[in-house]
Write an enzyme that holds these catalytic residues in place. Structure first.
Site, PDB file in Angstrom:
ATOM      1  N   SER A  62       0.832  -1.308  -0.060  1.00  0.00           N
ATOM      2  CA  SER A  62      -0.044  -0.096   0.067  1.00  0.00           C
ATOM      3  C   SER A  62       1.046   1.339   0.085  1.00  0.00           C
ATOM      4  O   SER A  62       1.774   1.416  -0.933  1.00  0.00           O
ATOM      5  CB  SER A  62      -0.874  -0.046   1.283  1.00  0.00           C
ATOM      6  OG  SER A  62      -1.940   1.148   1.074  1.00  0.00           O
ATOM      7  N   SER A  63       0.763   2.112   1.020  1.00  0.00           N
ATOM      8  CA  SER A  63       1.563   3.200   1.203  1.00  0.00           C
ATOM      9  C   SER A  63       3.226   2.799   0.911  1.00  0.00           C
ATOM     10  O   SER A  63       3.973   3.543   0.216  1.00  0.00           O
ATOM     11  CB  SER A  63       1.643   3.786   2.377  1.00  0.00           C
ATOM     12  OG  SER A  63       2.576   4.922   2.744  1.00  0.00           O
TER      13      SER A  63
END
Length: 431
Positions: A151-152
């Site tokens: 994700s991030s």
């Protein structure tokens, strides 16, 4: 092959689901997660933890593994399979922790101008400092530095690959977005973002130009890229996987059409994009039915295999290897195997086979068993399978045949069986 330290020294001085500056820290103790403070220039204000396996080569490879928004490096250490794989293959893992606060919690910066600038005052430069620290403290191999993230952390992986192609040899991105997808900080929250609202659509040339402009004039080798996304991801829409593919295939000058497609697992659809020499430069894997919850079990291993780290001999720098007397017979290359029932339904079931090496490392394996009446294999992956009556024989396919002494390759082979789910006794022969 990789970076020039003098250049980096000058350069460095100046979202989503899934914290550096005190007295000098000594090298971390082996086989435990240790925090490192004052690891070098840290414009992003990141925290650093490092995992150093007990046994490693004299010049080990380095993997940077990054968490998603609202999480931490220590959480990614305990919630992913990379540390266990480091024990098996002898590479060092760096776990950064993001400290920038957003509506999604602490996230790695991929929106600011600094985060899109080589040597900028943000998170990518801090991560490179961590890599330099490990190279200096543990004699890490600068030619074998890899990066992954969820994700991030996956988004930051794409940024690092774009900004520092001379630092990283390859990367594996879980649930990421293309480099420069976010226009600015206001564009980052999913509720208002043009990047992740499901309509982002730029041309491959435009995406590729963003990467090329990140390091103007760079003409060296580019890191290979593995991309993962769940087909039911609504937080970071699945459509962005195609945008990532377009970005990296354009950077490599490859066709948008894959050279090969396959299924490493029944629910993993993989597209590979190879150059004219047959080297896979980009691969994109769809986790069918998965939401915003990657990596799943087994995905870290496939990333390690994409990097080539599964071919490592961990060596023995800690503790030193002992030479046996000449009268001691060589280690036996024995092996064992176990069938695990993963799931079952009315007319069939999925089985995974774990293969464990004995006191000697394996170069390959052959498995045999005899089915009860009414059972058979309808499909399989990662093995060459033959059947004679009720007897099944399966052989490795090369990349999954090498197993270090005493280690287990989980899900070395998988198959779909017909009939009632039954885990038969397996005979394993080293080859």
């Amino acid at each position: 092959m990789k970076r020039t330290r003098s250049i980096l020294a000058a350069v460095l001085s100046g979202l989503l689901l899934i914290t550096a500056w005190a007295a000098f820290a000594p090298p971390a103790a082996a086989a435990s997660l240790q925090e490192v403070t004052n690891f070098g220039d840290n414009p992003g204000g990141l925290r650093m933890h490092v995992y150093v396996p007990d046994t490693r080569p004299a010049s080990p490879a380095i993997l940077v593994a990054m968490h998603g928004c609202g999480r931490s490096g220590t959480g990614f250490y305990s919630g992913s399979e990379f540390a266990a794989l480091a024990d098996q293959y002898g590479f060092i893992v760096v776990y950064p922790t993001a400290t920038k606060q957003t509506a999604m919690g602490n996230c790695f910066d991929v929106w600011s101008a600094a985060s899109k600038t080589r040597g900028g005052g943000s998170d990518p430069a801090s991560v490179v400092s961590m890599v330099e620290y490990v190279e200096d403290q543990y004699n890490g191999d600068p030619n074998r530095v890899f990066v992954t993230g969820s994700s991030s952390g996956g988004m930051e992986t794409n940024a690092l690959l774009a900004l520092y192609p001379d630092v990283f040899a390859a990367g594996s991105v879980y649930m990421g977005v293309p480099f420069t997808c976010f226009a600015n900080e206001a564009d980052f929250p999913p509720q208002t973002s043009k990047c992740v609202n499901g309509s982002m659509d730029r041309t491959p040339q435009s995406w590729g130009d963003s990467v090329r402009q990140a390091y103007p004039g760079y003409s060296g080798p580019r890191p290979r890229v593995q991309l993962w996304h769940g087909s039911q991801d609504t937080l970071v829409p699945y459509q962005l996987l195609q945008e990532e593919v377009e970005q990296w295939t354009n950077v490599f000058g490859l066709s948008q059409n894959p050279t090969t497609t396959d299924r490493p697992q029944p629910s993993w659809e993989r597209k590979r994009f190879a150059d004219t020499g047959g080297t896979v430069r980009v691969e994109a894997i769809t986790a069918v039915g998965a939401g915003h919850a990657l990596p799943q079990t087994g995905m870290a291993r496939l990333a390690i295999e994409f990097f080539g780290l599964h071919q490592n001999d961990p060596g023995g720098t800690t503790p030193p290897a002992t030479t046996p007397p000449e009268t001691t017979p060589p280690p036996t290359r024995a092996c064992t195997a176990t069938v695990r029932i993963v799931s079952s339904w009315g007319s069939g079931w999925q089985g995974d086979v774990d293969v464990t090496a004995g006191t000697g490392a394996l170069n390959g394996w052959t498995l045999t068993w005899t089915w009860p009446a009414g059972q058979s294999i309808s499909s399989s992956w990662n093995a060459q399978v033959t059947s004679s009556g009720s007897t099944v024989t399966a052989r490795d396919v090369g990349w999954n045949g090498s197993i270090a002494a005493g280690q287990t390759r989980s899900a070395a082979w998988g198959f779909i069986g017909s009939g009632t789910a039954t885990a038969p006794a397996v005979t394993c022969t080293a080859t």
